[in-house]
Enzyme design. Structure first.
Site, PDB file in Angstrom:
ATOM      1  N   HIS A 152       0.839  -1.207   0.000  1.00 57.73           N
ATOM      2  CA  HIS A 152       0.000   0.000   0.000  1.00 57.73           C
ATOM      3  C   HIS A 152       0.870   1.252   0.000  1.00 57.73           C
ATOM      4  CE1 HIS A 152      -3.096  -2.643   2.236  1.00 57.73           C
ATOM      5  NE2 HIS A 152      -3.555  -2.459   1.013  1.00 57.73           N
TER       6      HIS A 152
ATOM      7  N   ARG B 233      -1.412  -6.427  -7.485  1.00 56.42           N
ATOM      8  CA  ARG B 233      -0.283  -7.301  -7.183  1.00 56.42           C
ATOM      9  C   ARG B 233      -0.091  -8.376  -8.236  1.00 56.42           C
ATOM     10  NH1 ARG B 233      -2.590  -9.460  -1.797  1.00 56.42           N
ATOM     11  NH2 ARG B 233      -4.349  -9.302  -3.197  1.00 56.42           N
TER      12      ARG B 233
ATOM     13  N   SER C 217      -3.111  -8.280   3.175  1.00 58.07           N
ATOM     14  CA  SER C 217      -3.397  -8.039   4.593  1.00 58.07           C
ATOM     15  C   SER C 217      -3.961  -9.282   5.264  1.00 58.07           C
ATOM     16  CB  SER C 217      -4.374  -6.870   4.752  1.00 58.07           C
ATOM     17  OG  SER C 217      -3.790  -5.671   4.353  1.00 58.07           O
TER      18      SER C 217
END
Length: 164
Positions: free
Chosen positions: A17, A91, A129
């Site tokens: 991020h 990603r 995450s």
């Protein structure tokens, strides 16, 4: 002046991020990093905690402002802030397909707001995450994946949750 919105849940903010936010700040005049809600996720950190962690991770960059919009639609936040661009991090190909769908919906909701997909550095291409929370849950070292304060906060949160 081109204003961009980088929305996310940031539970917690990862190095990926941070990478995307800093890249966006190199391109756009102002970048709003908005801590938002994804109704399909269960959060470990409150919105206020996430804002503090994001602010710490991105401190020192005058082109980035962090705000909280937990109960809002992304395109409405973009409109409110005068952002003509929504920045989304990618990603891998799985992220790309998901982000392509979100961009299509956002385009229908507000044709004036463009979506820009930015690829994170390859060293962050596998970091999610949800995976980081799983590693932390079982006392694994997450320091390579998160900004320092986020890693500390996650370890502490997991320790407290485990003690319950």
């Amino acid at each position: 002046m081109t204003v961009a919105l980088f929305p996310g849940s940031y539970d917690p903010i990862t190095n990926g991020h941070v990478d995307i936010a800093l890249k966006a700040a190199q391109i756009f005049d102002k970048v709003y990093v908005a801590v938002m809600t994804n109704t399909t996720k269960q959060y470990i950190f409150s919105a206020d905690e996430r804002v503090k962690l994001v602010q710490d991770a991105l401190k020192g960059n005058s082109k980035i402002a962090v705000l909280k919009r937990p109960d809002a639609l992304t395109v409405n936040v973009a409109r409110e802030l005068g952002a003509s661009v929504i920045v989304r991090g990618v990603r891998n190909s799985e992220d790309f397909r998901y982000e392509q769908q979100i961009a299509g919906i956002n385009k229908q909701l507000d044709p004036d707001v463009q979506t820009v997909l930015m690829f994170t550095a390859s060293k962050n291409s596998f970091v999610a995450s949800s995976m980081i929370k799983e590693v932390a849950k079982f006392s694994g070292d997450v320091s390579a994946f998160l900004p320092e304060k986020s890693a500390q906060a996650l370890r502490e949160k997991m320790r407290r949750n485990h003690a319950k």
